[in-house]
Design an enzyme around this catalytic site. Structure first.
Site, PDB file in Angstrom:
ATOM      1  N   SER A  15      46.676  37.180  36.984  1.00 13.58           N
ATOM      2  CA  SER A  15      47.028  37.047  35.627  1.00 13.58           C
ATOM      3  C   SER A  15      47.268  37.969  34.474  1.00 13.58           C
ATOM      4  O   SER A  15      48.091  38.077  33.627  1.00 13.58           O
ATOM      5  CB  SER A  15      45.091  35.848  35.265  1.00 13.58           C
ATOM      6  OG  SER A  15      44.349  36.865  35.320  1.00 13.58           O
ATOM      7  N   ARG A  37      52.160  35.287  47.836  1.00  9.37           N
ATOM      8  CA  ARG A  37      52.617  33.811  48.147  1.00  9.37           C
ATOM      9  C   ARG A  37      54.291  33.340  47.828  1.00  9.37           C
ATOM     10  O   ARG A  37      54.354  34.061  46.441  1.00  9.37           O
ATOM     11  CB  ARG A  37      52.082  33.125  47.532  1.00  9.37           C
ATOM     12  CG  ARG A  37      50.629  32.414  47.849  1.00  9.37           C
ATOM     13  CD  ARG A  37      49.483  31.490  47.790  1.00  9.37           C
ATOM     14  NE  ARG A  37      49.416  30.542  46.614  1.00  9.37           N
ATOM     15  CZ  ARG A  37      49.260  31.101  45.443  1.00  9.37           C
ATOM     16  NH1 ARG A  37      47.596  32.031  45.332  1.00  9.37           N
ATOM     17  NH2 ARG A  37      49.529  30.388  44.198  1.00  9.37           N
ATOM     18  N   GLY A 140      41.385  48.110  27.913  1.00 16.53           N
ATOM     19  CA  GLY A 140      41.219  47.928  26.502  1.00 16.53           C
ATOM     20  C   GLY A 140      40.775  46.603  26.365  1.00 16.53           C
ATOM     21  O   GLY A 140      40.798  45.889  26.953  1.00 16.53           O
ATOM     22  N   LYS A 195      31.506  47.226  31.468  1.00 15.62           N
ATOM     23  CA  LYS A 195      31.370  45.765  30.366  1.00 15.62           C
ATOM     24  C   LYS A 195      31.381  44.409  30.802  1.00 15.62           C
ATOM     25  O   LYS A 195      31.065  44.183  30.894  1.00 15.62           O
ATOM     26  CB  LYS A 195      32.635  46.049  29.378  1.00 15.62           C
ATOM     27  CG  LYS A 195      34.283  46.241  30.155  1.00 15.62           C
ATOM     28  CD  LYS A 195      35.015  44.439  30.265  1.00 15.62           C
ATOM     29  CE  LYS A 195      35.938  45.029  31.127  1.00 15.62           C
ATOM     30  NZ  LYS A 195      36.705  43.970  31.170  1.00 15.62           N
ATOM     31  N   ARG A 259      36.052  36.138  33.125  1.00 13.47           N
ATOM     32  CA  ARG A 259      35.598  35.675  33.843  1.00 13.47           C
ATOM     33  C   ARG A 259      34.064  35.946  33.968  1.00 13.47           C
ATOM     34  O   ARG A 259      33.581  34.544  34.605  1.00 13.47           O
ATOM     35  CB  ARG A 259      36.067  35.657  35.094  1.00 13.47           C
ATOM     36  CG  ARG A 259      36.722  37.022  35.229  1.00 13.47           C
ATOM     37  CD  ARG A 259      37.911  36.397  36.013  1.00 13.47           C
ATOM     38  NE  ARG A 259      39.017  37.414  35.389  1.00 13.47           N
ATOM     39  CZ  ARG A 259      40.030  37.590  36.264  1.00 13.47           C
ATOM     40  NH1 ARG A 259      40.036  37.889  37.585  1.00 13.47           N
ATOM     41  NH2 ARG A 259      41.112  37.277  36.159  1.00 13.47           N
TER      42      ARG A 259
END
Length: 336
Positions: A15, A37, A140, A195, A259
């Site tokens: 991503s 892939r 960032g 973080k 996530r």
């Protein structure tokens, strides 16, 4: 170098790698993505989309893809690395022979290697033998889904070589993506790694039903413990107040797109580690790096109470209620 003739290899087509590939293509750089892939590479080449992550976003036609690492790296001015931190060493060892003598490596990774306690830039120099001046760190408040949609964002690009930092800056400057340069790669990498752990804590609090005051407290005290570790490791204090510190922390702790926060929320709702892992399709760097971060803190004699409580909870040494109590019941003292 004329940036319009610059060539970037992005490893790999996840991503954030895909989003950064689009940014650099929009900045006028020729981009070739490395995909593990074949079907992803084919889709990028023929449909100009990455169906694995952003099936709804059309990529610039200057973004191409291949499954062949050597072909991707051939003639690359920049190598952008966006893979899970724990697999960096093994992957880069295989790719290193194909990296050109003048290629600048740009790390997008936000994790600490388990066992060695090394940051991504340290692993890169160790594996490739390149000097630190050839390795830049980009960090960032950069949620991939927002950036690939063209929403405004900024990042810090840190490199000991100011000229290299400026080259990377020019290669990813667009109307919606604003990079700033920095000389503090260590501070940027620590901000990016810790973080993720603080976002787990904020997610856990949210999952347990705690409100914005509790979450703001965790973000603020989380920044304080990140800054303590960073200062002990010789970084510039201003870095943690900037995009790679506070900026990234706020975005990751506040957004449902994060996530790490989502993983924490699931834990806070009572899911087991296995259930929370199954619910999160992508790598959760905070979970992977937390023990390495605690080891760094111990080596530098730094207290990181939030990180410690999250670790204890993930290893089921404490219950959710005990973790919440531990976070709230620190002895009251002077704030700074």
């Amino acid at each position: 170098m004329n940036q319009h003739h610059a060539r970037t290899a992005v490893f790999s087509a996840g991503s954030w790698g895909t989003a950064m590939g689009k940014v650099m293509a929009d900045a006028g750089t020729s981009v070739i993505m490395h995909a593990r892939r074949g079907e992803i590479a084919d889709a990028i080449n023929t449909q100009h989309r990455n169906p694995g992550y952003f099936p709804d976003i059309e990529l610039p036609h200057t973004v191409r893809a291949t499954t062949d690492p050597a072909a991707a790296l051939d003639g690359a001015d920049f190598l952008v690395l966006s893979i899970p931190a724990q697999s960096l060493r093994a992957s880069l060892t295989a790719w290193a022979p194909h990296i050109g003598p003048d290629t600048v490596i740009v790390s997008l990774m936000k994790g600490i290697e388990t066992g060695s306690g090394l940051r991504a830039s340290q692993i890169i120099t160790e594996v490739t033998g390149l000097p630190a001046e050839r390795v830049a760190v980009l960090s960032g408040p950069n949620l991939a889904r927002e950036i690939i949609a063209g929403q405004p964002a900024a990042a810090a690009i840190a490199c000991p070589d100011e000229a290299a930092a400026h080259r990377v800056q020019r290669a990813c400057l667009t109307s919606y993506f604003r990079p700033y340069t920095s000389a503090d790669a260590v501070g940027c990498e620590l901000g990016g790694a810790v973080k993720n752990v603080i976002a787990l804590a904020v997610g856990i609090a949210s999952g347990m039903g705690m409100g914005h005051n509790s979450q703001a407290m965790l973000i603020t005290r989380g920044l304080a413990e990140t800054s303590r570790l960073a200062t002990a490791m010789g970084t510039h204090p201003a870095t943690l107040a900037g995009l790679a510190g506070l900026g990234d922390l706020v975005a990751t702790c506040s957004s449902p797109l994060s996530r790490n926060r989502t993983f924490g929320t699931n834990i806070g709702k009572g899911l087991t580690m296995a259930e929370a892992t199954a619910a999160t399709c992508q790598t959760t760097e905070g979970v992977k790096s937390i023990e390495a971060i605690l080891a760094l803190a111990s080596n530098h004699d730094v207290e990181m109470p939030i990180t410690k409580v999250v670790s204890d909870l993930l290893h089921e040494k404490v219950t959710l209620d005990q973790a919440a109590a531990a976070l709230m019941q620190r002895p009251p003292k002077l704030e700074h």
